[in-house]
Design a protein around this motif. Structure first.
Motif, mmCIF file in Angstrom:
data_model
loop_
_atom_site.group_PDB
_atom_site.id
_atom_site.type_symbol
_atom_site.label_atom_id
_atom_site.label_comp_id
_atom_site.label_asym_id
_atom_site.label_seq_id
_atom_site.Cartn_x
_atom_site.Cartn_y
_atom_site.Cartn_z
ATOM 1 N N ARG A 280 2.561 1.494 -3.424
ATOM 2 C CA ARG A 280 1.560 1.802 -4.650
ATOM 3 C C ARG A 280 1.373 3.724 -4.436
ATOM 4 N NH1 ARG A 280 -1.640 -1.895 -6.858
ATOM 5 N NH2 ARG A 280 -1.697 -3.130 -4.947
ATOM 6 N N LYS A 281 1.235 3.898 -3.426
ATOM 7 C CA LYS A 281 0.671 5.421 -2.992
ATOM 8 C C LYS A 281 1.839 6.217 -3.580
ATOM 9 C CE LYS A 281 -0.722 8.797 0.308
ATOM 10 N NZ LYS A 281 -0.980 8.870 1.501
ATOM 11 N N GLU A 282 3.167 5.832 -3.161
ATOM 12 C CA GLU A 282 4.288 6.689 -3.357
ATOM 13 C C GLU A 282 4.638 6.510 -4.991
ATOM 14 O OE1 GLU A 282 6.430 8.468 -1.380
ATOM 15 O OE2 GLU A 282 4.934 8.328 0.343
ATOM 16 N N PRO B 158 0.765 -1.142 -0.160
ATOM 17 C CA PRO B 158 0.154 0.145 0.027
ATOM 18 C C PRO B 158 0.739 1.266 0.053
ATOM 19 C CG PRO B 158 -0.890 -1.669 1.395
ATOM 20 C CD PRO B 158 0.431 -2.330 0.941
ATOM 21 N N VAL B 159 2.011 1.170 0.655
ATOM 22 C CA VAL B 159 2.843 2.560 0.572
ATOM 23 C C VAL B 159 3.462 2.515 -0.503
ATOM 24 C CG1 VAL B 159 4.578 3.550 1.925
ATOM 25 C CG2 VAL B 159 3.234 2.100 3.228
ATOM 26 N N GLU C 287 0.196 3.151 -17.231
ATOM 27 C CA GLU C 287 0.264 1.963 -16.362
ATOM 28 C C GLU C 287 0.302 0.766 -16.974
ATOM 29 O OE1 GLU C 287 -3.652 2.241 -14.572
ATOM 30 O OE2 GLU C 287 -3.482 4.107 -13.510
ATOM 31 N N ASP D 216 2.805 5.893 -7.340
ATOM 32 C CA ASP D 216 1.671 6.238 -8.522
ATOM 33 C C ASP D 216 1.854 7.727 -8.300
ATOM 34 O OD1 ASP D 216 0.975 3.857 -9.282
ATOM 35 O OD2 ASP D 216 -1.058 3.736 -7.866
ATOM 36 N N SER D 217 1.770 8.522 -7.046
ATOM 37 C CA SER D 217 2.243 9.879 -7.019
ATOM 38 C C SER D 217 3.356 10.454 -7.654
ATOM 39 C CB SER D 217 2.428 10.422 -5.305
ATOM 40 O OG SER D 217 3.532 9.897 -5.001
#
Length: 357
Positions: free
Chosen positions: A332-334, A329-330, A345, A336-337
């Motif tokens: 993915r967020k980092e 989750p971390v 993608e 993607d940002s």
């Protein structure tokens, strides 16, 4: 960004207690691992293809079809499919069938493998490895994209008016990654077709793969598929995770020291320093994985090797819990940002289908 796991399907003795799983136990464990990967929110499960002990996944489509029946979201892939020793006709048919059974949740990674004797076992000459990869894949693409194929080449009998069945789901062939650890010819092949390039990235220093990926990106742009930073890149990785870093080191060390592939060689400290292997806390895995973007640019798929070297199933499932809940989750967020809007993608069946409209 897609995150997942890949397995080589090794049957290895657990060095901490001397037990060795049977082939049956190992195959069933791989299925359980795939189901757990979907349960914890991963995007991809990939299996290798091997035809020699101590490995068991000789029939990836059989295993993936069985897993497809018990899952609904996870993408099922290979790591790799042997494009050199499998008949392209059989690959075309097997993966189209799997595609239908899995409702499109299928892609595959083409490769030449790392076991030299497999060539004569299947009637081929290892000295022709690169030409086989080039010719067989050219035929495979046509079989998926043309309803009727006339073809003649060097390595198999000609085809006259041949139709591969079933046809790809929705008229969309499975997306192909080309995997390589050393061959610029394979990076060139991936770039030529606008396919993905997967750098195994688990045994060698980053500088080696920076050269291969950089070459692929340049050639992808050369062939007009998009800018170099829009090329479709996947990376391998390895991790062993525990909430406390020292616990991870203490628990993983005997497995590393006795692993058939890298045991009795560099120390665990040396190997983690020189390769992507991360042993430690979830935050340490996050921090090291984030450096991959710095080395290779924005990329689309990250697969981790988690179930090797004799690690018991219980331990692997615990690893996946930590990977799915605290690491991915971390990441993915980092990631993607940080990805620019023009960088695509990872392709999926649905995105490839939409692109046809």
């Amino acid at each position: 960004m897609q995150f997942g796991i890949f397995t080589v399907g090794d049957v290895t003795t657990d060095p901490t207690n001397g037990t060795t799983p049977s082939e049956h136990e190992r195959i069933k464990a791989m299925v359980r691992i795939a189901l757990k990967a979907e349960e914890v929110g991963l995007d991809v499960f990939a299996t290798g293809e091997h035809h020699n002990p101590p490995f068991v996944p000789s029939s990836p489509t059989t295993m993936l079809g069985y897993i497809a029946a018990q899952t609904s979201k996870i993408i099922l892939s290979t790591s790799t499919t042997l494009i050199t020793t499998n008949d392209p006709v059989k690959i075309a048919e097997d993966f189209a069938m799997l595609q239908h059974l899995a409702d499109g949740r299928v892609d595959l990674m083409m490769g030449r493998g790392n076991t030299g004797p497999v060539y004569p076992w299947f009637g081929q000459d290892i000295r022709q490895g690169i030409p086989l990869a080039v010719e067989n894949y050219a035929l495979l693409r046509r079989l998926w994209r043309e309803d009727v194929v006339d073809w003649e080449g060097k390595f198999r009998t000609p085809l006259q008016g041949f139709t591969s069945t079933p046809r790809p789901l929705d008229g969309v062939p499975p997306f192909v990654w080309h995997g390589s650890i050393r061959s610029p010819e394979i990076a060139e092949q991936a770039a030529y077709y606008g396919d993905g390039f997967f750098a195994n990235h688990i045994f060698w220093p980053k500088e080696h793969f920076q050269q291969l990926i950089g070459f692929y990106r340049q050639r992808y742009e050369h062939y007009g598929h998009g800018s170099a930073d829009q090329a479709i890149v996947g990376l391998g990785g390895q991790a062993f995770i525990r909430p406390k870093s020292q616990d991870a080191w203490n628990e993983f060390r005997p497995y590393f020291d006795n692993a058939p592939v890298y045991g009795h060689g560099p120390s665990l400290e040396e190997f983690t320093d020189q390769t992507p292997l991360t042993v430690g806390s979830p935050q340490e895995v996050i921090d090291k994985t984030l450096t991959f973007r710095e080395h290779f640019g924005d990329y689309q798929r990250q697969l981790f090797l988690m179930d090797h070297a004799g690690l018991p199933l219980k331990t692997v499932l615990e690893q996946l819990d930590l990977l799915g809940s605290e690491v991915v989750p971390v990441l993915r967020k980092e990631l993607d940002s940080m990805r620019p809007a023009h960088v695509p993608e990872a392709p999926t069946h649905e995105s490839l289908k939409a692109a046809l409209v």
